[in-house]
Scaffold this active site. Structure first.
Site, PDB file in Angstrom:
ATOM      1  N   HIS A 170      -0.011  -0.475  -8.110  1.00 47.04           N
ATOM      2  CA  HIS A 170      -0.760  -0.469  -9.365  1.00 47.04           C
ATOM      3  C   HIS A 170      -2.001   0.400  -9.199  1.00 47.04           C
ATOM      4  CE1 HIS A 170       0.944  -4.282 -11.393  1.00 47.04           C
ATOM      5  NE2 HIS A 170       1.597  -4.194 -10.250  1.00 47.04           N
ATOM      6  N   GLU A 181      -3.971  -1.572  -5.381  1.00 46.35           N
ATOM      7  CA  GLU A 181      -4.613  -1.135  -6.642  1.00 46.35           C
ATOM      8  C   GLU A 181      -5.424   0.110  -6.309  1.00 46.35           C
ATOM      9  OE1 GLU A 181      -4.369  -2.483  -9.570  1.00 46.35           O
ATOM     10  OE2 GLU A 181      -3.841  -4.614  -9.348  1.00 46.35           O
TER      11      GLU A 181
HETATM   12 ZN    ZN Z   1      -1.308  -3.157 -12.911  1.00 46.36          ZN
END
Ligand code: ZN
Length: 779
Positions: free
Chosen positions: A326, A393
């Site tokens: 992500h 992330e």
């Molecule tokens: Zn995400």
């Protein structure tokens, strides 16, 4: 006819409603309340920057901020239209690509497992603000297969029948040595991206990593070893409908749609796929039942075709590790999401290693972001399927500017590569350069790196492949900490005097808990291309060094038996600035084309205010110049390369002296402490120092040959078995089948680099048989 008239009007209204929803860059003050309170108030808080207990800053929709304001939170707004800012700023910026500062293969010092900083040659920028449109993404997968059909499969649907709400498959590819077959017994890892549609930098860093694997397989023996024995699976776009929606509304990038495109039937669209997995789905406040919420969990666990497809894929494979990629926040999140605990310390141990270069903050959702999330991919993959699953992330915003993409791609490179090594597991053995002949004994240095959590003895064994080997000196079992490495010198007793050009061939194996890794070594006897300028095994104590009050030889540790040199031979080190300097200058002649300093080292140094270094200075009054080696780390306070922290295993250091060809200089080891050493650490040790150079005519004398792989299915077999092999490109191979007594039963010529061969075993008596794959360059 009525339907035909209604449809366009409906779409028009929906577009108006959507376009009014502005995205803002804002900071929300917690003022004594928690992140969980924010999430309950209706915020998506997966991505962004959290100052624990103080504030949360990210990019939010106006609807989210209205909800949060109603719940009484204070908000600072930095930008009221993130999409406009993105388009404005991005237009001013240029794509970036980095090239390697130097061709690593030209360096006399090489290490294994080290990452390249070079942007892959085939890596391109997309037309959506630098990101790929969905069509461009699919074309890249096709291009990869067209260029590297022996390493990457054609893209195939993740599920044979399921499609997204808008009728699309998810696509996957496999990268491995035989990419079109799911080879039994090969370790597997999975990489996914775009659970959330507006996180395109997670897709690009996977593409970057994939191109690197494909482009470097032939030239990087470590990578070749890795890919020959693992299968890396990629689902780079898990949510195609959402991704295409963003591309449609914002063709130049900056679309902020997050969820999939389910029609919720109430004028709202989308389910948060990372709240839809079926482990503790819908518990507590870790997701939302409200259809308009960014964290809407869907009507039921696994209600969405996207998560159903992912579930079936996970169930059909045996992934050792999964990275669900992500953006953003420069973090790496792992289970549990649904409650404030970490299910096994393995998550933390592996996370520390996976983030060692990126420095991403890692921990559970609660630890990193201060709230709970339920129904996440990682919770289900671990809770139900026992897979170590992580959510990296990447980056600092959902749509990093075009000149930030390359840096973000790189920030994940070591994580992506290390995950594959972890999937492979075991203790990987590899010979190092610098083997030498001492009488009739070949001394070959090796390094073993453990890609495993938990200490277990690593057993080293050898097998002779040439008949000039009389015996191998036994090597004591190695005990290696998680993801650390250990070095040793193998002593190979030869049966006679070697003639120039004669080869010594053998296999070294490292076995850890039943898992074996091997390295085939072919060493050709030639007068050494390196000329030794300085050599010191430290057995004579001060020897080549000027007298020194602190530094001295010790028997406490030694790489080659006897003594090593350390800064504090009698005790732990004290506060000092102390230099060990050679009595005389060392000279590298002007006709040298390469020079290097090699030694073995271990150290335990307070990483705050203390460090050790190797330095040179051309005159006693000149400024010392620190050397960079394969084991040094960059200290940003000093802006220099140093040894600091803990490294309690002997490992060979190699330092390129190419900048000093034709020069004379003093060689210096320094130990500097300003901390007073409160932890009582023991300082720096080195042993077996060699400073050597070579001239143009030299040749490398030790070469790694690509590992040849053979596997048999079924095994054991009766009647027939199918052998799969992969070997070196452009080299003929021969396969011998040998019985337990060593008798060759069958010899098969294999014309191709890799392939399969059906072996008829019906006439053979029951027993154990060996196969051996030869090329004309190795076994
Ligand atoms: Zn995400």
């Amino acid at each position: 006819m009525k339907h035909k008239l209604l449809l366009p009007i409906f779409l028009f209204l929906s577009f108006i409603a959507r376009s009014q929803e502005k995205i803002l860059d804002a900071r929300i003050w917690l003022d004594g309340r928690t992140m969980q309170d924010l999430v309950v108030a209706g915020l998506e808080a997966d991505h962004g920057f959290y100052e624990p207990g103080v504030y949360f800053r990210s990019e939010f929709s106006s609807l989210e901020l209205i909800r949060v304001k109603k719940a009484g939170f204070r908000i600072d707004t930095f930008e009221t239209d993130v999409q406009a800012r993105y388009l404005r700023e991005n237009a001013r910026r240029q794509p970036v690509r980095t090239v390697a500062a130097a061709d690593r293969s030209q360096s006399p010092c090489e290490d294994f497992g080290s990452a390249s900083a070079e942007t892959p040659v085939n890596y391109t920028y997309g037309s959506m603000g630098g990101y790929y449109t969905y069509e461009e993404y699919l074309a890249i997968l096709d291009d990869m297969h067209a260029k590297f059909p022996h390493l990457i499969s054609e893209r195939k649907p993740v599920h044979e029948s399921l499609l997204t709400h808008e009728g699309r498959p998810q696509w996957f590819v496999r990268i491995s040595d035989n990419p079109n077959t799911d080879e039994t017994g090969e370790a597997e890892a999975l990489y996914t991206a775009i659970h959330h549609a507006r996180e395109p930098n997670s897709l690009t860093h996977l593409i970057y990593f994939m191109w690197h694997l494909l482009e470097n397989y032939d030239r990087d023996p470590d990578l070749r070893y890795l890919l020959n024995q693992t299968e890396l699976y990629f689902i780079p776009c898990l949510n195609p409908d959402g991704y295409i929606y963003n591309q449609t509304t914002n063709p130049d990038g900056g679309g902020f749609w997050r969820k999939n495109r389910r029609d919720n039937g109430d004028g709202t669209f989308g389910v948060d796929l990372n709240r839809n997995y079926g482990y503790n789905w819908g518990v507590g406040n870790g997701s939302s039942p409200t259809t308009s919420s960014e964290v809407y969990r869907g009507p039921a666990a696994f209600s969405e075709p996207e998560t159903q497809m992912a579930r079936a894929f996970i169930e059909a494979h045996n992934f050792e590790v999964v990275l669900n990629c992500h953006t953003s926040g420069n973090k790496m999140v792992h289970p549990w999401g649904y409650e404030n605990s970490v299910p096994t310390p393995d998550f933390t141990t592996l996370a520390e290693w996976l983030t060692r270069e990126s420095g991403y903050l890692h921990g559970s959702c609660w630890q990193t972001l201060g709230y709970l999330a339920c129904g996440t991919s990682d919770d289900w993959m671990y809770g139900e399927k026992d897979r170590l699953a992580y959510t990296p992330e990447t980056g600092t915003s959902f749509w990093p500017f075009i000149d930030q993409i390359d840096g973000n791609n790189k920030s994940m490179f070591q994580t992506n590569l290390s995950a594959a090594w972890y999937a492979l597991g075991g203790a990987v053995i590899r010979h190092l350069p610098g083997a030498s002949l001492n009488g009739n004994v070949l001394q070959a240095p090796f390094k073993v790196r453990q890609y495993e959590i938990g200490t277990a003895p690593v057993q080293i064994s050898f097998e002779a492949l040439s008949n000039n080997i009389a015996s191998f000196a036994p090597v004591a079992n190695l005990t290696i900490e998680d993801f650390e490495s250990s070095s040793f010198v193998a002593l190979i007793n030869l049966s006679g005097t070697l003639q120039p050009g004669e080869e010594v061939r053998f296999v070294a194996r490292a076995e850890r808990q039943g898992q074996i890794h091997a390295d085939t070594v072919v060493w050709e006897f030639q007068p050494s291309p390196y000329v030794v300028a300085v050599e010191d095994d430290l057995e004579s104590g001060s020897g080549i060094w000027s007298p020194n009050t602190f530094w001295g030889a010790t028997t406490e540790y030694a790489f080659s038996p006897g003594k090593s040199m350390t800064d504090s031979p009698n005790d732990v080190y004290t506060e000092m600035e102390n230099f060990l300097i050679t009595k005389d200058k060392v000279a590298i002649p002007p006709d040298a084309t390469e020079a290097r300093l090699r030694f073995f080292a271990l150290w335990d140094i307070d990483p705050g205010l203390d460090w050790a270094q190797v330095l040179v200075k051309t005159d006693l009054n000149a400024v010392e110049e620190p050397l960079q080696g394969s084991l040094t780390t960059y200290n940003s306070n000093l802006a220099q390369y140093v040894y600091e922290g803990t490294h309690l295993y002997w490992e060979e250091e190699c330092m390129d002296l190419g900048a000093y060809l034709g020069q004379k200089f003093y060689l210096i080891f320094s130990m500097i402490s300003f901390s007073g050493n409160p932890d009582g650490r023991d300082g720096f040790y080195f042993d077996d120092l060699v400073l050597e150079y070579r001239t143009e005519s030299g040749v490398h004398t030790i070469e790694l040959h690509p590992e040849c792989q053979v596997s048999a299915q079924p095994n054991p077999a009766s009647g027939q078995t199918r052998l799969h092999w992969s070997g070196e490109q452009g080299v003929g191979h021969q396969l011998d089948i040998v019985d337990a007594s060593g008798k060759i039963l069958q010899q098969i010529a294999l014309p191709e680099d890799s392939g399969a061969y059906t072996l008829q075993t019906a006439g053979w008596p029951a027993g154990v048989y060996w196969y051996r794959l030869y090329s004309d360059r190795g076994v």
